[in-house]
Scaffold this motif. Structure first.
Motif, PDB file in Angstrom:
ATOM      1  N   THR A 184       0.839  -1.197   0.000  1.00 36.55           N
ATOM      2  CA  THR A 184       0.000   0.000   0.000  1.00 36.55           C
ATOM      3  C   THR A 184       0.875   1.248   0.000  1.00 36.55           C
ATOM      4  O   THR A 184       0.815   2.064  -0.917  1.00 36.55           O
ATOM      5  CB  THR A 184      -0.949   0.007   1.216  1.00 36.55           C
ATOM      6  N   ASP A 222      -4.233  -3.863   0.918  1.00 36.24           N
ATOM      7  CA  ASP A 222      -4.154  -4.746  -0.252  1.00 36.24           C
ATOM      8  C   ASP A 222      -4.197  -6.228   0.063  1.00 36.24           C
ATOM      9  O   ASP A 222      -4.315  -7.046  -0.841  1.00 36.24           O
ATOM     10  CB  ASP A 222      -2.867  -4.456  -1.032  1.00 36.24           C
ATOM     11  N   MET A 240      -6.269  -1.749  -2.823  1.00 36.07           N
ATOM     12  CA  MET A 240      -5.273  -1.411  -3.838  1.00 36.07           C
ATOM     13  C   MET A 240      -5.553  -2.208  -5.115  1.00 36.07           C
ATOM     14  O   MET A 240      -6.100  -3.309  -5.074  1.00 36.07           O
ATOM     15  CB  MET A 240      -3.873  -1.712  -3.312  1.00 36.07           C
ATOM     16  N   ALA A 254      -4.703  -5.964  -5.422  1.00 39.27           N
ATOM     17  CA  ALA A 254      -5.249  -6.882  -4.423  1.00 39.27           C
ATOM     18  C   ALA A 254      -5.989  -8.045  -5.087  1.00 39.27           C
ATOM     19  O   ALA A 254      -6.513  -7.919  -6.197  1.00 39.27           O
ATOM     20  CB  ALA A 254      -6.200  -6.129  -3.484  1.00 39.27           C
ATOM     21  N   SER A 288      -2.943   0.463  -8.509  1.00 39.70           N
ATOM     22  CA  SER A 288      -2.007  -0.429  -7.831  1.00 39.70           C
ATOM     23  C   SER A 288      -0.946   0.378  -7.079  1.00 39.70           C
ATOM     24  O   SER A 288      -0.788   1.586  -7.278  1.00 39.70           O
ATOM     25  CB  SER A 288      -1.326  -1.353  -8.836  1.00 39.70           C
TER      26      SER A 288
END
Length: 277
Positions: free
Chosen positions: A19, A228, A245, A248, A262
């Motif tokens: 993250t 994430d 995120m 994920a 991302s």
């Protein structure tokens, strides 16, 4: 932003690995650096009056340095609040002072997992030093010193979290195993690899953040959480706004209210800038 939104986060809960920090491809670890975009977005949130809380599966001594990378100790009006060990340990920094900790008896759960993965690596934090481990973990996966210790001794007393890692297995193997075993009396979360975190029942990032919110007088409805991993699912569901995120897995995205870009595209910064840009 043109018009001020009706809702703005009073507290921002940020996962670290995946993250705030990007993964090193294939290395099982993250780059220990924050991009300028993420750094600036976090500081805009602080300047707007939001409480910024780091919330991670990392142990405390692996998190204070991330607060330092973000210069949070210098930016906030009071000491930083940090939720560590997937919610089992809450501390203030600096200096590092544990203010809340949940522990459990991990012996039966560890024995059950090792029955199926006898060559797995086991670790428990040795606070301020590193970890007690049955064998060395791959380089970069644990912070601090690794102290070789027999498994029975590692889990002989109450612990806040146990890490079980099998480099020869996959994350899917551990997901299936944990579901099959049930691990009664213990909660668990599986990481990106065959990495299993065992924790006290009912303890998660969400429960740890609730302790912080109670101290600060903030409602969960006023929390923005970004993460994430599977260990972020409870946090994303609990927060007023939970954001996954972009990289994920689907299970994490399904638990979130929204999905950002991302970590490689500064997704955390993009989400923060929706509210503090």
């Amino acid at each position: 932003m043109t018009d001020a939104p009706a809702w703005r986060p009073r507290l921002v809960a940020l996962d670290i690995d995946g993250t705030l920090l990007a993964w090193v491809e294939g290395a099982g670890q993250t780059y220990e650096k924050v991009t300028p975009a993420v750094y600036a977005a976090v500081h805009r949130a602080v300047e707007a009056g939001a409480h910024v809380v780091l919330s991670s599966g990392r142990s405390p001594h692996g998190m204070d340095k991330i607060a330092d990378l973000l210069d949070l100790p210098e930016a906030v009006a009071d000491r930083v609040w940090v939720v560590a060990s997937n919610g089992a340990v809450i501390f203030r920094y600096p200096p590092l002072e544990v203010v809340h900790e949940e522990t459990f008896d991990a012996r039966k759960a560890v024995a059950a997992v090792l029955e199926h993965h006898p060559n797995a690596l086991v670790a428990v934090e040795e606070r301020g030093i590193g970890y007690r481990v049955n064998r060395h973990f791959p380089d970069g996966e644990l912070s601090g010193e690794m102290i070789l210790t027999d498994v029975g001794e590692i889990v002989a007393g109450p612990v806040s979290r146990v890490i079980i890692r099998d480099p020869e297995a996959s994350a899917d193997d551990f997901v299936a195993l944990a579901a099959r075993l049930g691990l009664h009396g213990t909660d668990y979360v599986v990481g990106w690899t065959a990495w299993l975190d065992l924790s006290p029942v009912g303890v998660s990032k969400a429960s740890g953040l609730q302790v912080v919110c109670d101290q600060l007088g903030v409602d969960a409805a006023d929390v923005l959480a970004i993460g994430d991993g599977r260990n972020d699912i409870e946090m994303l569901r609990w927060a007023g706004r939970g954001v996954a995120m972009g990289q994920a897995v689907d299970e994490v995205k399904a638990a979130a209210d929204d999905v950002t870009a991302s970590v490689h595209d500064d997704g955390a910064a993009l989400e923060l800038d929706r509210w503090f840009g």
